[in-house]
Design an enzyme around this catalytic site. Structure first.
Site, PDB file in Angstrom:
ATOM      1  N   TYR A 129     -13.387   0.145   9.530  1.00 36.68           N
ATOM      2  CA  TYR A 129     -11.951   0.423   9.598  1.00 36.68           C
ATOM      3  C   TYR A 129     -11.440   0.239  11.021  1.00 36.68           C
ATOM      4  O   TYR A 129     -10.420  -0.430  11.249  1.00 36.68           O
ATOM      5  CB  TYR A 129     -11.686   1.841   9.113  1.00 36.68           C
ATOM      6  CG  TYR A 129     -10.242   2.268   9.183  1.00 36.68           C
ATOM      7  CD1 TYR A 129      -9.251   1.591   8.485  1.00 36.68           C
ATOM      8  CD2 TYR A 129      -9.861   3.375   9.953  1.00 36.68           C
ATOM      9  CE1 TYR A 129      -7.923   1.985   8.549  1.00 36.68           C
ATOM     10  CE2 TYR A 129      -8.538   3.785  10.016  1.00 36.68           C
ATOM     11  CZ  TYR A 129      -7.568   3.083   9.322  1.00 36.68           C
ATOM     12  OH  TYR A 129      -6.251   3.477   9.388  1.00 36.68           O
ATOM     13  N   GLY A 165       0.821  -1.215   0.000  1.00 36.86           N
ATOM     14  CA  GLY A 165       0.000   0.000   0.000  1.00 36.86           C
ATOM     15  C   GLY A 165       0.843   1.248   0.000  1.00 36.86           C
ATOM     16  O   GLY A 165       0.511   2.262   0.612  1.00 36.86           O
ATOM     17  N   GLY A 212      -0.056   5.332  -0.575  1.00 36.58           N
ATOM     18  CA  GLY A 212      -0.930   6.078   0.311  1.00 36.58           C
ATOM     19  C   GLY A 212      -0.210   7.247   0.941  1.00 36.58           C
ATOM     20  O   GLY A 212       0.877   7.659   0.512  1.00 36.58           O
ATOM     21  N   ILE A 238      -0.942  -1.468  -6.085  1.00 39.71           N
ATOM     22  CA  ILE A 238      -1.589  -2.007  -7.275  1.00 39.71           C
ATOM     23  C   ILE A 238      -1.882  -0.900  -8.280  1.00 39.71           C
ATOM     24  O   ILE A 238      -2.464  -1.161  -9.322  1.00 39.71           O
ATOM     25  CB  ILE A 238      -2.874  -2.780  -6.918  1.00 39.71           C
ATOM     26  CG1 ILE A 238      -3.844  -1.899  -6.141  1.00 39.71           C
ATOM     27  CG2 ILE A 238      -2.544  -4.014  -6.108  1.00 39.71           C
ATOM     28  CD1 ILE A 238      -5.099  -1.586  -6.854  1.00 39.71           C
TER      29      ILE A 238
END
Length: 373
Positions: free
Chosen positions: A195, A62, A65, A89
Site C-alpha cells: 500500500y 471507490g 469507502g 463496484i
C-alpha cells in the site's frame, strides 16, 4: 494464463469475504498490464478552470469507502446534488443510493471508465479506489493491480480529458528511514507495505504527468483519520476510534500500541475540508503537487486522559501487538504541513479536546458520560 486465472479467483474470494469498502472489482484480464492508452509524446494538456456559475462535474471512484460518502455529501452541498457522481463496484445502502447519483465503475475496466467520464462530462475526478494496507499485504498481486494498474488507467483518462485529478496519499508512504519528528513534504520515502509503495508510485506518477503533460494533479498525504461513522477495521491507527466505542460500552479499553506511541491524526471533517480546499486552490498558488496535512498528534496515553474527562472510570490497559507497533514505529510522529498552510491557507478546526467532544456527541451518551457531565 495461470497467473491471471489465479488473480481472478483471488479477487472473487476477496469480494465475497471482505467488507473493506476499497472499491475492488473482479479483475478484467485486459487490464492486468500496461495502461491501454499511451499519451502521445508531444501531448499538452491544461487544467479546466471554473467560474462561480459553472460548477465542476465530479466523479468519485471507490466511493463506498471511509471517505467517499462524506466527500460526496460535502461536494453536493457546494456544487449541487446532480453534479457529483459516487461510484463503486459494490451495492450501496439505500440512504447512499437515494442521496444522489450513483453508478457502477470498475477502475480496471478502462473502456467503461472512459465512457463514464465522456458521457457525464466529468471535469474533476477523486480517485479513492485502493486496497488498504492490511488487505494489500494479504493479496499483493491484487493490490498491485488495483493500486497501480487502476491508477495508470485514471491518469491516462484524466490527461486525455483535461480533468483535475485528486489522488490521496498517506502516512504509510513513509518508512523507517524517513525523518519522523517532524516529517517534511520532501524526504526519503522507503515504505515496507505494498500500500505504501503504491502510494509513493502514485505521488511520483501524478507529478510526472503534471510536469510532462500538464495534468492538473493534486495530492494530500492523510494522517490517521478518525470518524464516528465508520467501524474500526484493525488498522494501526484504529485504536483511536475503538477507544470511544469501548469506553461507552464497557468502560475498559485494551490498547495494542505502547502508551507513548505518537502518531499524527485528524478528524474526518478536517480531512474532507482540506481535500476540497486543495482542489479549489488556484493552480498558481501551488508550489508542489503533493502536500502533508496535519491537525494534531497524540499518544494513546494522551488520548485516554482526554477520554477520562467524559468517562472517569475508564480502565486503560496495554497489550502491545508487535506487528502494528513496528508499523507505527516506522511512521511519522508529526507531519510538517507548513507548505500547505502557506500555499493555500490550510487550517484545521479540530484539536484533541474538540475531537473527543465531537466523537462522544456522535456516538451518544450513557449513564457514565451523563454523570461526568
Amino acid at each position: 494464463m495461470p497467473i491471471l486465472r489465479n488473480l481472478g479467483r483471488a479477487a472473487s474470494q476477496l469480494l465475497q469475504s471482505s467488507g473493506c469498502g476499497c472499491g475492488v472489482s473482479l479483475v478484467p484480464v485486459r487490464a492486468i498490464g500496461v495502461s491501454p492508452r499511451q499519451v502521445a509524446s508531444d501531448a499538452s494538456f491544461h487544467s479546466v478552470t471554473f467560474s462561480e456559475s459553472d460548477h465542476p462535474r465530479v466523479l468519485i471512484t471507490g466511493g463506498l469507502g471511509q471517505l467517499g460518502v462524506g466527500l460526496a455529501k460535502l461536494l453536493r452541498k457546494r456544487f449541487g446534488k446532480n453534479n457529483v457522481i459516487l461510484s463503486d463496484i459494490r451495492k450501496p445502502a439505500d440512504n447512499v443510493f437515494y442521496s444522489g447519483p450513483f453508478i457502477f465503475a470498475d477502475i480496471l475496466d478502462y473502456k467503461n471508465l472512459r465512457e463514464i467520464v465522456v458521457n457525464n462530462r466529468i471535469t474533476w475526478l477523486f480517485h479513492y479506489s485502493a486496497l488498504l494496507s492490511a488487505v494489500g499485504e494479504a493479496n499483493v498481486p491484487l493490490a498491485r493491480a488495483v493500486n497501480i494498474t487502476g491508477l495508470h488507467n485514471v491518469l491516462d483518462i484524466a490527461a486525455e480529458h483535461n480533468l483535475r485529478l485528486f489522488v490521496p496519499s498517506t502516512i504509510g508512504a513513509f518508512g523507517p528511514t524517513s525523518p519522523r519528528d517532524p516529517t517534511p513534504d520532501l524526504c526519503i520515502q522507503r515504505p515496507r507495505t505494498i500500500y505504501g509503495v503504491s502510494k509513493v508510485h502514485a505521488e511520483l506518477m501524478g507529478e510526472y504527468y503534471h510536469y510532462r503533460y500538464g495534468l492538473d494533479f493534486r495530492c494530500l498525504r492523510y494522517p490517521g483519520i478518525i470518524s464516528a461513522d465508520s467501524q474500526p477495521g484493525g488498522g494501526t491507527t484504529d485504536y483511536a476510534v475503538q477507544i470511544f466505542h469501548d469506553a461507552i460500552k464497557t468502560g475498559k479499553f485494551k490498547c495494542y500500541l505502547r502508551p507513548d506511541t505518537r502518531l499524527p491524526m485528524m478528524y474526518i471533517d478536517d480531512c474532507l475540508k482540506a481535500t476540497l480546499e486543495v482542489m479549489e486552490a488556484p493552480a498558481e498558488a501551488l508550489t508542489m503537487r503533493t502536500y502533508n496535512i496535519s491537525a494534531m498528534s497524540f499518544t494513546p496515553e494522551e488520548l485516554a486522559q482526554e477520554v477520562q474527562k467524559y468517562v472517569p472510570e475508564l480502565q486503560m490497559t496495554y497489550n502491545v501487538d508487535q506487528v502494528r507497533q513496528a508499523i507505527a514505529d516506522s511512521w511519522p510522529m508529526n507531519f510538517d504541513d507548513s507548505n500547505a498552510r502557506r500555499d493555500w491557507g490550510w487550517k484545521h478546526d479540530y484539536d484533541l479536546p474538540e475531537l473527543v467532544t465531537t466523537m462522544f456527541s456522535y456516538l451518544g451518551s450513557d449513564s457514565r458520560i451523563a454523570q461526568a457531565n
